[in-house]
Design an enzyme around this catalytic site. Structure first.
Site, PDB file in Angstrom:
ATOM      1  CD  GLU A   1      -2.838  -1.232   2.384  1.00 54.67           C
ATOM      2  OE1 GLU A   1      -2.798  -0.294   3.211  1.00 54.67           O
ATOM      3  OE2 GLU A   1      -3.591  -2.212   2.513  1.00 54.67           O
TER       4      GLU A   1
ATOM      5  CD  GLU B   1      -4.392  -7.682   2.244  1.00 54.12           C
ATOM      6  OE1 GLU B   1      -5.258  -6.965   2.810  1.00 54.12           O
ATOM      7  OE2 GLU B   1      -3.191  -7.359   2.189  1.00 54.12           O
TER       8      GLU B   1
ATOM      9  CG  ASN C   1      -0.657  -7.010  -1.127  1.00 55.18           C
ATOM     10  OD1 ASN C   1      -1.263  -7.659  -1.977  1.00 55.18           O
ATOM     11  ND2 ASN C   1      -1.130  -6.824   0.092  1.00 55.18           N
TER      12      ASN C   1
ATOM     13  CG  HIS D   1      -9.713  -5.623   1.114  1.00 52.28           C
ATOM     14  ND1 HIS D   1      -9.990  -6.691   1.945  1.00 52.28           N
ATOM     15  CD2 HIS D   1      -8.393  -5.333   1.283  1.00 52.28           C
ATOM     16  CE1 HIS D   1      -8.884  -7.026   2.596  1.00 52.28           C
ATOM     17  NE2 HIS D   1      -7.900  -6.227   2.210  1.00 52.28           N
TER      18      HIS D   1
END
Length: 397
Positions: free
Chosen positions: A170, A289, A216, A258
């Site tokens: 991130e 995730e 990621n 997500h």
């Protein structure tokens, strides 16, 4: 597809089924693929399907079903929290390896591959680090050395036992941040500049030549405008392209996945397009995730099926889109759920205004939802010529 390719693909499928130790079908006992786990069904395609693991839930003797499913339903696992920096080194120079070691031992015992999460992130950092930078007792040069030492120490400890590392997590802003133009964000960019990304990958590679090294991030499931100023997927694509061009040993890009049922859903083709573009850079991809949350309106909380059922159906569609896209792109190596039961989901604690939840594939009582069944169906009914075995990724030196 030439006939010999069809034959070769069939041979791979037969060999894979044999490797799963599936009892042969007989007239009295036909093979029923619906009885297989998600992890075993995914391995038919060379795909690893996994979950994040909450170590507190895993060790809760009053809740044995969590451990049972974590051990048997999945072929890869990710530590939800115990490999993050604040957990590993709460006091400077004193590492608490116990929970992370226990997690890795759990995976090894159950023949599961491990995704290491995470080496460099601006969140869940130990207080001694952030306060030391804030008060000036840790200089920029010292901070860089601290980061290098942390990456080296953690990766070296688990060398040979981690399949994929989320090296940097991130690092890119969102269009709703200030400024709105996409940029490198957070603690590390602020104090070390964007060059820390390349450094982190190089340090991780030096510590483990064989682990796959991933960047990621969230909101990179599909391309938008194509302008890196406001299209996060395009920004990350150009970032990865630049890192590769400079010889940085990045092996893959992880899309967190997500999603929420209150938003417009992607089409499978949009997501496949993004995966193919990253594969075109020579990169592996993964969904790292995955969960699909819903707003918990008063009617949902009151048990109104008119409100609950559409959310369950929309969630199943979202999960299915991401899995089908992963199956369609042979460089997509793994598909990880961020938790598998609503009993132990991070979503209600994080999204509380308005309240959200229902984000996983099992309910609070470990009953499989429609999303679970659709994931299983996608794995069972997918095959050649459009779904083929994975292309293994070789670590970049």
């Amino acid at each position: 597809m030439k006939l010999r390719r069809w034959i070769a693909t069939g041979a791979v499928a037969v060999a894979t089924v044999a490797a799963l130790n599936v009892a042969p079908a007989t007239a009295g006992r036909p093979y029923d693929p619906t009885t297989q786990s998600l992890g075993d069904l995914a391995l038919r395609h060379g795909l690893y399907l996994g979950t994040a693991v909450d170590m507190d839930a895993l060790n809760d003797a009053s809740d044995p079903r969590y451990r049972q499913l974590a051990a048997t339903e999945f072929s890869t696992v990710t530590a939800e929290n115990v490999m993050k920096w604040e957990s590993l080194e709460p006091t400077r120079g004193r590492y608490n390896w116990g929970p992370a070691d226990e997690f890795v031992a759990f995976a090894r015992k159950n023949h599961q591959r491990v995704r290491g999460h995470v080496l460099v992130w601006q969140n869940q950092l130990p207080g001694w680090l952030t306060s030391g930078v804030a008060d000036g007792s840790i200089s920029k040069a010292e901070l860089r050395q601290i980061l290098r030492d942390h990456i080296t120490r953690v990766v070296t400890r688990y060398q040979g036992r981690i399949w994929q590392w989320d090296v940097v997590n991130e690092a890119v802003s969102d269009p709703w941040d200030t400024p709105s133009t996409l940029h490198y964000k957070g603690f590390w960019a602020q104090h070390l500049g964007p060059g820390y990304l390349a450094d982190a990958f190089r340090w991780a590679r030096a510590a483990d030549p064989k682990a796959l090294l991933f960047y990621n991030d969230y909101n990179i499931e599909a391309f938008g405008s194509g302008n890196p100023a406001d299209d996060k997927t395009q920004f990350v694509y150009e970032m990865a392209r630049d890192l590769r061009a400079r010889g940085v040993p990045i092996d893959g890009v992880g899309s967190q996945g997500h999603l929420g049922t209150q938003y417009g859903n992607y089409s499978t083709f949009q997501v496949v397009d993004a995966l193919k573009k990253f594969a075109g850079l020579g990169l592996a991809t993964a969904f790292t995730e995955v969960d699909v949350r819903s707003q918990l309106t008063e009617a949902v909380r009151a048990g109104d099926s008119n409100e609950i059922n559409p959310r369950l159906q929309a969630a199943a569609a979202n999960f299915s889109v991401l899995l089908r896209a992963c199956l369609a792109e042979r460089h997509c190596l793994s598909f990880t759920l961020w938790g598998f039961t609503d009993r132990h989901s991070w979503v209600p604690d994080w999204f509380d205004n308005p309240p959200e939840g229902m984000a996983t594939v099992y309910d609070e009582n470990y009953r499989p939802k429609l999303a679970y069944q659709e994931l299983k169906a996608d794995l069972i009914y997918s095959g050649p010529p459009f779904v083929l075995p994975r292309v293994p990724q070789q670590p970049r030196r």
